[in-house]
Design a protein around this motif. Sequence first.
Motif, PDB file in Angstrom:
ATOM      1  N   GLU A 132       0.844  -1.188   0.000  1.00  0.00           N
ATOM      2  CA  GLU A 132       0.000   0.000   0.000  1.00  0.00           C
ATOM      3  C   GLU A 132       0.878   1.237   0.000  1.00  0.00           C
ATOM      4  O   GLU A 132       2.034   1.191   0.390  1.00  0.00           O
ATOM      5  CB  GLU A 132      -0.957   0.022   1.184  1.00  0.00           C
ATOM      6  N   ALA A 133       0.307   2.342  -0.479  1.00  0.00           N
ATOM      7  CA  ALA A 133       1.063   3.585  -0.577  1.00  0.00           C
ATOM      8  C   ALA A 133       0.209   4.738  -0.068  1.00  0.00           C
ATOM      9  O   ALA A 133      -0.978   4.830  -0.389  1.00  0.00           O
ATOM     10  CB  ALA A 133       1.482   3.846  -2.017  1.00  0.00           C
ATOM     11  N   CYS A 134       0.835   5.608   0.703  1.00  0.00           N
ATOM     12  CA  CYS A 134       0.177   6.827   1.165  1.00  0.00           C
ATOM     13  C   CYS A 134       0.188   7.826   0.019  1.00  0.00           C
ATOM     14  O   CYS A 134       1.185   7.954  -0.696  1.00  0.00           O
ATOM     15  CB  CYS A 134       0.923   7.403   2.368  1.00  0.00           C
ATOM     16  N   ASP A 184       3.142   9.957  -0.314  1.00  0.00           N
ATOM     17  CA  ASP A 184       4.400   9.416  -0.845  1.00  0.00           C
ATOM     18  C   ASP A 184       4.419   9.313  -2.367  1.00  0.00           C
ATOM     19  O   ASP A 184       5.417   8.932  -2.948  1.00  0.00           O
ATOM     20  CB  ASP A 184       4.665   8.026  -0.262  1.00  0.00           C
ATOM     21  N   SER A 210      -9.065   2.182  -0.725  1.00  0.00           N
ATOM     22  CA  SER A 210      -8.421   3.244   0.049  1.00  0.00           C
ATOM     23  C   SER A 210      -8.899   3.219   1.483  1.00  0.00           C
ATOM     24  O   SER A 210      -9.976   2.702   1.796  1.00  0.00           O
ATOM     25  CB  SER A 210      -8.711   4.614  -0.570  1.00  0.00           C
ATOM     26  N   ARG A 258      -6.387   7.496   7.125  1.00  0.00           N
ATOM     27  CA  ARG A 258      -5.742   7.400   8.436  1.00  0.00           C
ATOM     28  C   ARG A 258      -5.292   8.800   8.813  1.00  0.00           C
ATOM     29  O   ARG A 258      -4.304   9.298   8.278  1.00  0.00           O
ATOM     30  CB  ARG A 258      -4.539   6.469   8.389  1.00  0.00           C
ATOM     31  N   TRP A 283      -4.216  11.518   5.999  1.00  0.00           N
ATOM     32  CA  TRP A 283      -3.710  10.883   4.776  1.00  0.00           C
ATOM     33  C   TRP A 283      -4.594   9.736   4.331  1.00  0.00           C
ATOM     34  O   TRP A 283      -5.249   9.082   5.143  1.00  0.00           O
ATOM     35  CB  TRP A 283      -2.281  10.375   4.979  1.00  0.00           C
ATOM     36  N   TYR A 303      -4.456   6.091   2.302  1.00  0.00           N
ATOM     37  CA  TYR A 303      -3.568   5.020   1.855  1.00  0.00           C
ATOM     38  C   TYR A 303      -4.306   4.178   0.821  1.00  0.00           C
ATOM     39  O   TYR A 303      -5.483   3.850   1.001  1.00  0.00           O
ATOM     40  CB  TYR A 303      -3.152   4.140   3.041  1.00  0.00           C
ATOM     41  N   TYR A 304      -3.607   3.843  -0.249  1.00  0.00           N
ATOM     42  CA  TYR A 304      -4.192   3.073  -1.347  1.00  0.00           C
ATOM     43  C   TYR A 304      -3.499   1.724  -1.464  1.00  0.00           C
ATOM     44  O   TYR A 304      -2.307   1.597  -1.226  1.00  0.00           O
ATOM     45  CB  TYR A 304      -4.042   3.822  -2.673  1.00  0.00           C
ATOM     46  N   ARG A 305      -4.285   0.715  -1.855  1.00  0.00           N
ATOM     47  CA  ARG A 305      -3.747  -0.620  -2.145  1.00  0.00           C
ATOM     48  C   ARG A 305      -4.549  -1.214  -3.289  1.00  0.00           C
ATOM     49  O   ARG A 305      -5.701  -0.838  -3.517  1.00  0.00           O
ATOM     50  CB  ARG A 305      -3.752  -1.506  -0.913  1.00  0.00           C
TER      51      ARG A 305
END
Length: 96
Positions: free
Chosen positions: A35-37, A40, A66, A69, A72, A74-76
């Motif tokens: 996963e990515a914020c 980032d 998504s 949090r 932010w 976060y996606y995966r």
Amino acid sequence: MTAEEAETAARMFKALGDPVRLRLFSTVASHPGGEACVCDISDVGVSQPTVSHHLKKLKEAGLLLSERRGTWVYYRVAPSVLAAMGQILTTGPAAA
């Protein structure tokens, strides 16, 4: 492939037809931890608001999930997406 499956697949592939979205999808899919914020992801050549817009489109197409949090998001990659895409590309249309 049923008509419904074709509609779903077309929506996913259409979303990935945009070079920025393809890069974003690849970035999220290959990010450590799976996963990515959104904080980032900035190296795709567009502004942060545009990144967020494209991530939303990928989510609407069923490619990404998504989770917020704090401030932010976060996606995966949705769990079955890569396997489903691979099956579509290797199986071909159903026999009549």
